[in-house]
Design a protein around this motif. Structure first.
Motif, PDB file in Angstrom:
ATOM      1  N   TYR A   8     -14.508   5.217  14.938  1.00 50.05           N
ATOM      2  CA  TYR A   8     -15.122   6.351  16.163  1.00 50.05           C
ATOM      3  C   TYR A   8     -16.636   7.167  16.116  1.00 50.05           C
ATOM      4  O   TYR A   8     -16.824   8.093  15.067  1.00 50.05           O
ATOM      5  CB  TYR A   8     -13.922   6.936  16.696  1.00 50.05           C
ATOM      6  N   GLN A   9     -18.013   6.915  17.070  1.00 48.31           N
ATOM      7  CA  GLN A   9     -19.294   7.499  16.667  1.00 48.31           C
ATOM      8  C   GLN A   9     -18.207   9.027  16.490  1.00 48.31           C
ATOM      9  O   GLN A   9     -18.961  10.471  16.265  1.00 48.31           O
ATOM     10  CB  GLN A   9     -19.553   7.425  17.488  1.00 48.31           C
TER      11      GLN A   9
ATOM     12  N   TYR B  37      -7.564  11.811  22.197  1.00 46.75           N
ATOM     13  CA  TYR B  37      -8.534  12.712  21.774  1.00 46.75           C
ATOM     14  C   TYR B  37      -9.093  13.114  22.705  1.00 46.75           C
ATOM     15  O   TYR B  37      -9.925  12.659  22.816  1.00 46.75           O
ATOM     16  CB  TYR B  37      -8.932  11.301  20.145  1.00 46.75           C
TER      17      TYR B  37
ATOM     18  N   ASP C  87      -6.120   7.477  25.352  1.00 46.99           N
ATOM     19  CA  ASP C  87      -6.397   5.552  25.469  1.00 46.99           C
ATOM     20  C   ASP C  87      -5.265   5.171  25.296  1.00 46.99           C
ATOM     21  O   ASP C  87      -4.116   5.434  24.636  1.00 46.99           O
ATOM     22  CB  ASP C  87      -6.434   4.872  24.054  1.00 46.99           C
TER      23      ASP C  87
ATOM     24  N   GLU D 153     -13.396   1.044  23.164  1.00 52.18           N
ATOM     25  CA  GLU D 153     -14.168   1.487  23.515  1.00 52.18           C
ATOM     26  C   GLU D 153     -14.546   0.605  24.302  1.00 52.18           C
ATOM     27  O   GLU D 153     -15.969  -0.842  23.429  1.00 52.18           O
ATOM     28  CB  GLU D 153     -14.923   2.239  22.170  1.00 52.18           C
TER      29      GLU D 153
ATOM     30  N   SER E 168     -12.017   1.245  17.659  1.00 55.26           N
ATOM     31  CA  SER E 168     -12.472   1.761  16.085  1.00 55.26           C
ATOM     32  C   SER E 168     -11.049   2.951  15.751  1.00 55.26           C
ATOM     33  O   SER E 168     -10.519   3.565  16.963  1.00 55.26           O
ATOM     34  CB  SER E 168     -13.962   2.744  17.008  1.00 55.26           C
TER      35      SER E 168
ATOM     36  N   VAL F  40     -10.251   6.071  14.935  1.00 56.73           N
ATOM     37  CA  VAL F  40     -10.282   7.148  15.108  1.00 56.73           C
ATOM     38  C   VAL F  40      -9.308   8.283  14.329  1.00 56.73           C
ATOM     39  O   VAL F  40      -9.337   9.944  14.307  1.00 56.73           O
ATOM     40  CB  VAL F  40      -9.411   7.677  17.163  1.00 56.73           C
TER      41      VAL F  40
END
Length: 209
Positions: free
Chosen positions: A114-115, A163, A168, A199, A204, A206
């Motif tokens: 995750y970015q 998060y 989510d 996303e 992704s 996390v």
């Protein structure tokens, strides 16, 4: 008199050029590999809609997994559970296999992270698991490093995951076990739980436990 001055000037220019060349050669030999950063490898395949890239230096096992991921994602209706399992396997293989890495800054598995957590992930990796990876910028490393094998997804379930200031409601929790090709690394980590969030259509990682 003029000839002597010209000769001195010419000799001086040659000396300056020789010193410049010598300085450049010394830099190339002794400069820290981290200053030059990780060398770039050619990208041989991409899954554009998801941002996944396959580089030429990846081992065959990883390339095979990448092809399997392509098959999953190009389906008219993506099997999201199969997708979650596959990127969990790929992350474990790429992150915990160090033999194909060029330096401690060449952290594996970043395509699946995750970015919003990526900077922290990279910093932690370089300070822990990747800390003692010697440079292989020149291809002459003799250090023995782990290679992952026998990856098994032992469990997968969906549950809400919070998060930051988001939640989510259908995040995935994936438990994975694996081994290494050399018993020298038998005491290394061989199990983990990964938390995957959405996303948009992309999943992704996390959290890694």
């Amino acid at each position: 008199m003029k000839k002597r001055k010209l000769k001195k000037t010419f000799v001086g220019i040659i000396i300056i050029v020789l010193f410049a060349i010598l300085g450049f050669l010394i830099y190339k030999v002794v400069a820290s590999p981290e200053e030059k950063e990780v060398k770039e490898h050619k990208i041989v395949s991409k899954i554009d809609d998801y941002g996944y890239k396959l580089k030429e230096n990846k081992p065959k096992a990883y390339k095979d997994m990448f092809k399997e991921l392509e098959e999953i994602l190009k389906a008219e209706k993506v099997d999201e559970e199969a997708y979650a399992k596959k990127i969990s396997e790929m992350f474990i293989y790429d992150f915990y296999s160090l033999d194909d890495k060029d330096a401690k800054t060449d952290v594996g598995g970043v395509d699946f992270v995750y970015q919003g957590a990526l900077d922290n992930f990279l910093q932690n990796a370089q300070n822990t698991y990747y800390k003692y990876v010697e440079s292989n910028i020149y291809g002459n490393r003799n250090q023995k490093l782990p290679i992952v094998k026998d990856i098994n997804v032992t469990g997968i379930e969906q549950a809400p995951f919070a998060y930051g200031d988001k939640t989510d409601e259908s995040a995935y929790s994936v438990t994975v076990t694996w081994d290494y090709t050399d018993t020298q690394f038998a005491t290394y980590q061989k199990a983990a739980t990964l938390k995957l969030i959405h996303e948009e259509k992309k999943l992704s990682i996390v959290e890694l436990q």
